[in-house]
Design an enzyme around this catalytic site. Sequence first.
Site, PDB file in Angstrom:
ATOM      1  N   SER A  22       1.379  -1.571   0.360  1.00 49.74           N
ATOM      2  CA  SER A  22       0.478   0.166  -0.017  1.00 49.74           C
ATOM      3  C   SER A  22       1.132   0.758   0.248  1.00 49.74           C
ATOM      4  CB  SER A  22      -0.793   0.092   0.786  1.00 49.74           C
ATOM      5  OG  SER A  22      -1.904   0.971   1.015  1.00 49.74           O
ATOM      6  N   CYS A  25       3.179   7.160   2.793  1.00 49.01           N
ATOM      7  CA  CYS A  25       3.893   8.395   2.246  1.00 49.01           C
ATOM      8  C   CYS A  25       5.395   8.062   3.742  1.00 49.01           C
ATOM      9  CB  CYS A  25       3.465   9.705   3.005  1.00 49.01           C
ATOM     10  SG  CYS A  25       2.151  10.193   1.624  1.00 49.01           S
ATOM     11  N   ALA A  59       2.017   8.439  -1.960  1.00 52.74           N
ATOM     12  CA  ALA A  59       1.831   9.629  -2.070  1.00 52.74           C
ATOM     13  C   ALA A  59       2.576  10.476  -3.095  1.00 52.74           C
ATOM     14  CB  ALA A  59       0.581  10.098  -1.802  1.00 52.74           C
ATOM     15  N   GLN A 101       1.726   6.087  -6.788  1.00 51.62           N
ATOM     16  CA  GLN A 101      -0.165   6.814  -6.786  1.00 51.62           C
ATOM     17  C   GLN A 101       0.255   8.277  -7.014  1.00 51.62           C
ATOM     18  OE1 GLN A 101      -1.321   7.738  -2.126  1.00 51.62           O
ATOM     19  NE2 GLN A 101      -2.710   5.918  -2.984  1.00 51.62           N
ATOM     20  N   TYR A 183      -8.422  14.314   0.781  1.00 54.62           N
ATOM     21  CA  TYR A 183      -7.542  14.962  -0.229  1.00 54.62           C
ATOM     22  C   TYR A 183      -7.878  15.770  -1.129  1.00 54.62           C
ATOM     23  CZ  TYR A 183      -3.595  13.267   2.715  1.00 54.62           C
ATOM     24  OH  TYR A 183      -2.643  12.457   4.019  1.00 54.62           O
ATOM     25  N   LEU A 302      -5.731  -2.467   8.434  1.00 56.03           N
ATOM     26  CA  LEU A 302      -5.505  -3.727  10.181  1.00 56.03           C
ATOM     27  C   LEU A 302      -5.291  -5.516   9.348  1.00 56.03           C
ATOM     28  CD1 LEU A 302      -7.690  -1.675  12.303  1.00 56.03           C
ATOM     29  CD2 LEU A 302      -4.926  -2.032  12.086  1.00 56.03           C
ATOM     30  N   ARG A 325       0.924  -1.188   7.203  1.00 55.21           N
ATOM     31  CA  ARG A 325       1.956  -0.835   8.423  1.00 55.21           C
ATOM     32  C   ARG A 325       2.075  -2.357   8.472  1.00 55.21           C
ATOM     33  NH1 ARG A 325      -0.934   3.020  12.499  1.00 55.21           N
ATOM     34  NH2 ARG A 325      -1.773   4.826  11.078  1.00 55.21           N
TER      35      ARG A 325
END
Length: 363
Positions: A22, A25, A59, A101, A183, A302, A325
């Site tokens: 995923s 940043c 991003a 992205q 955003y 998650l 994460r």
Amino acid sequence: MSQLFTPITIRGETIPNRVWVSPMCQYSSDTEDGRCRPWHLIHYGSRAQGGAGLVMVEATAVQPEGRITPWDLGFWSDDQSGSFEQVAEAIDRTGSTPAIQLAHAGRKASHTKPWEGSDFLEIGDGGWEIIGPSPVKFQDDWGTPTELTIEDIDAVVADFASAARRSVDVGMRAIELHMAHGYLGCEFLSPLSNLRQDEFGGSLRNRSRFTLQAVRAVRKTIPESMPLFVRVSATEYMDDGWDIDECVQLCQWLKDEGVDLIDCSSGGNSVDQNLEPYPGYQVQFSSRIRNDTDMLTGAVGLITEPRQAEKILAHEEADVVLLARELLRDPYWPLHAREVLDDDKSTWPDQYARAAGIPSIAR
């Protein structure tokens, strides 16, 4: 073999498995520079070496004003191409698919790094004028965005297309447009942050216009064989706000414009959102969008255990799983997961075979 480690073909791209990195940043570029640094090369190369089927670069702002922080990546100039080309090559050489992205932070731009407090940066302190669909603050102690004119909107759309063209040129093989998490694209979609009275505000179709125009411009710019994804916030967890029903309709329109996969996230557009995350809490959105639109979807949020990820695919709640994460904690999660699910260590790099307990003739 587990479904998690079967390939998936999208347009002309066959991605070797369904564990995707995923976009996350790193806030590790140099101020005003926007280029990838050694940190990015090692960070993304490690996740590719760890066995992820697709590695998505974080991003990346299409305009300098579209960065969340001055340390964000950006691809608003051809001069930035070399650094992205190195990262794409590092991912590609492992057999993973390099992706990127493209994003614009809108009213959530101009901040310090998260580990420095994420404070709003005023113009005199290294920040810049922020923009949005309407002059509505995200929260009281943040700046008020300047309302975009029609000409400004056209310029942002054109810059998405230009960044997409550069991404193709440097070797990225899939592109995602970031229309989630509060955003700029998300701000246009929400009736809480978009109060416009022109063709970009009011009805669902009007609020979707910016996103659809950006998608249309990018789809015309990139090769027909190249996959195009969009990340959405399926709901903003607010009364009278953007919700899953509106999102399903948007995704149907995105399908008509040539989008191949919806990356299903949620929230991020209101400081007052009512959200209590739990393991796999966003899978309901990837499942709903997949079933209602017959589009490919990605589940994210998650997801931490191999059997949890496999169950999502087996139950046809998504077509791929994006880990965030968990892949920061363990870049080699895909290698471990394949052992758990398939009792297979064959994808470990030869250089790491001793650590995996693979017999070697070397002494």
